[in-house]
Enzyme design. Structure first.
Site, short mmCIF file in Angstrom:
data_model
loop_
_atom_site.label_atom_id
_atom_site.label_comp_id
_atom_site.label_asym_id
_atom_site.label_seq_id
_atom_site.Cartn_x
_atom_site.Cartn_y
_atom_site.Cartn_z
N GLU A 1 -7.92 -1.56 5.19
CA GLU A 1 -7.51 -2.49 6.24
C GLU A 1 -7.08 -3.85 5.69
OE1 GLU A 1 -7.32 -2.16 9.91
OE2 GLU A 1 -6.12 -3.82 9.21
N LYS B 1 3.27 -4.84 1.01
CA LYS B 1 2.68 -4.70 2.34
C LYS B 1 3.58 -3.93 3.30
CE LYS B 1 -0.15 -8.80 1.64
NZ LYS B 1 -0.18 -10.28 1.72
#
Lengths: 432, 432
Positions: A133, A209
């Site tokens: 996460e 990302k």
């Protein structure tokens, strides 16, 4: 029938900002977490090479270790938090932990972007689990949302402000009118930017990302090298002013879009309409926008910080503990079952803001406009400021939608004009 | 060892906007969902009293039913979606479904706010599960975030724009300068407001939702009757103008805060700083802001709509299926283990914007200011517009922080002044 867990042991490898933030959150919330899960949760070992430097939290000597093997070889440890960062030794450690059946939680974006598929495969084979996460958007629970509540969504676009350093620099430039260099120095002074800021300002961090977000959103294992990447170092305060006049702000966005059966993957500055939910996200904050067939969602939160990222890691630990307790590891597995090819950048269609440095001479605007026209690029707005005859001045153009190949060809021709010194383009993101 | 599920059957009770939106999303995403979960997912029965009215989706006659018992009595049905709304017969149906061991998914905020604790208890006893993502914020995955990734957070505040109708009305008033009545009529014309709009404009709907959010955030079963509630019907366009001059927008917020060991629970209009991430959320959009010890998070998305809420329900169905497949129902249970009392409204401390309708006569401002002072309310800003002598005019005051009891006492005294016709207060939310 396996008996339900009553105790889970955690080992932490790497005790910098994120590692210590994680332990701090875990200890401060220990009572609440244990009461909610009905399981005793203990940090039993913390490994770091350097126990000299000071931290925000004091660790009893009995918990301190220096060798990852102290955690990897300890069969009583169920969950390993990898908080070293970078590719090695993180990769070898995580791989071995997974092979030994341990659940691994890591916020390591480079590791996941480059080796995620391989590690998830290892986890699948050994019946262990991998959570990450914290790897995107620090404290924003976007990975979990994509794995769970949004799994059934037909996602068309996902884009975001996923690098706090560059967002801080652009916010400074925008709010204070300073140059890129001045804003960078301020970011470095505040500790938001590294002494060598390349990973951030050239978009490498954001590329990791968006590779992770795109892989989850489109169920396709995206190779980070396929992400088109452009940084923020060439932006001028004037660009921000021109954007503002037209109702835009400038942001470094990491973008993934599905167009028919191809993926657009790119990190670059954009003009974003000022009404967009991401436009007012300033400073080191991060934000992610998801557009699916049925809903547009925006998630805003801290992009970094030891305790914010620590909270994301603790969220993963909670999920991991529930899966251990209920013997359902792998219940929310990843499925990279699709295989969308990446659209070549030259085929990507955008509007562009073009800044041209040219001599203020009669006929210049006509010559430049003619080159745009010859390449099939039509113009929607032009701004030539009052300037000194025969001096260099910035002229701004806003184009209509055009494929990248045509725009680049036009820029190439325009740069060759004797009256032109430079030409630079920023893409426009229409924002849904 | 139980064999892993390869097929899950779903029954839908109530086939209006949300029921049909759910089926549409399920059918359009069937292939992707089945591939991701490795389970066949079939809608085997849809029950509604009225099969005459037209819908956006055509249902084969073989799937249609008219009696919930057709689903409740069918042991092959694993998951029941309750999309009737309201307290009865929804409560009896959901209770029976849970007692029979079926997983229930419902977006019914009134049901969850009033009977959630009882139903969760039934689910716990029968080993079934209850999901209600769609009950707050329509398509925004906030419930899931609170249950999973934020479970370990020490949440201090959660507040949001959770009613699209009132947010649309306030946005219209703000953007177009129209009155409440005009904005309401526009909302009704567009189908955003009911002919009798009480549930929305008086804040009942928002009170249900904040009761649910507060229960999850603070692990305390909140009684919806404990939520202080004030609607938007008394707001004037001038209030919005005054707010704007001071850098605020006016929003109807549902607010829950933990102050020491007491909870503040309230729904009312607020002046919100225009820099806040919720300030630019306009129209029927919803947004929720969570402040924990380690992070501030904002979630923005659609508050209603058949397919957006349908996507939330499908997200719950996916979670339900995973738990069936891995035999881990109850893994993410709710824990109302805390028991924070609700702070009496009179003890709540806020800044206030006070609008006073008074005659423009010499000494009026002094008399009003004296009453504020006598009650210990200090003033931070005053605005008296140019007005006609001896005519009624609106005077605005901004107070410093003061307990509700003192402010209300001041208003009571001020209303008794012969030169004053009315006094009305709007609270200021500093936004953390």
């Amino acid at each position: 029938m396996e008996e339900k867990r009553t105790r889970v042991n955690i080992g932490i490898i790497g005790f910098g900002t994120v590692g210590s933030g994680t332990v701090k959150v875990l200890w401060e919330q220990k009572f609440e977490i244990e009461r909610a899960l009905g399981v005793t949760v203990e940090v039993v070992k913390i490994v770091d090479k350097d126990w000299i430097r000071s931290r925000s939290i004091v660790i009893p000597p009995s918990l301190r270790g220096e060798d990852p093997a102290e955690i990897l070889n300890d069969d009583s440890i169920d969950i390993v938090v990898e908080a070293i960062g970078g590719l090695e030794p993180a990769f070898s450690i995580v791989k071995e932990a997974l092979e030994r059946g341990k659940t691994v939680v890591t916020p390591n974006k480079e590791l996941i972007a480059k080796k995620g598929k391989e590690l998830l495969q290892v986890a699948l084979q050994s019946g262990s689990e991998l959570f990450f996460e914290g790897s995107v958007g620090g404290g924003i629970p976007i990975i979990h949302a994509l794995k769970e509540q949004l799994l059934g969504d037909d996602i068309e676009e996902i884009f975001g402000i996923v690098n706090g350093t560059t967002n801080f620099i652009l916010s400074e430039m925008s709010l204070k009118g300073v140059s890129y260099q001045e804003a960078l120095r301020e970011a470095q002074r505040l500790g938001y930017a590294e002494p060598v800021p390349t990973m951030d300002v050239e978009g490498f961090d954001a590329a990791y990302k968006i590779a992770i977000l795109a892989s989850l959103s489109f169920r396709t294992q995206v190779d980070v090298d396929q992400v088109y990447r452009e940084g923020i170092t060439a932006l001028l305060p004037q660009d921000i002013d021109f954007a503002r006049e037209l109702g835009y702000v400038i942001k470094l966005l990491a973008i993934a879009k599905k167009d028919k059966n191809q993926l657009e993957l790119r990190v670059h500055p954009v003009l974003l309409p000022s009404w967009h939910s991401l436009a007012s996200v300033n400073g080191v904050e991060n934000a992610i926008f998801v557009k699916s067939r049925t809903r547009n969602l925006t998630f805003i939160g801290p992009g970094a910080g030891g305790e914010a990222t620590g909270s994301a890691i603790v969220g993963d630990i909670i999920e991991a503990i529930r899966n251990l307790k209920y013997s359902c590891r792998g219940r929310a597995g990843y499925n990279f079952t699709a295989n969308f090819p990446v659209k070549p950048m030259k085929e990507v269609v955008n509007q562009y803001c073009v800044r041209i440095l040219a001599y203020d001479r009669p006929g210049v605007l006509g010559k430049i406009a003619a080159e745009f026209g010859a390449c099939g690029v039509s113009l929607s707005a032009v701004k030539q400021p009052v300037s000194v005859p025969d001096q260099l001045t910035h002229i701004y153009f806003l184009t209509h939608h055009t494929p990248e190949s045509q725009l680049q060809l036009a820029l190439e021709h325009i740069r060759k004009l004797s009256v032109v010194s430079d030409a630079f383009a920023i893409r426009v993101e229409s924002g849904s």
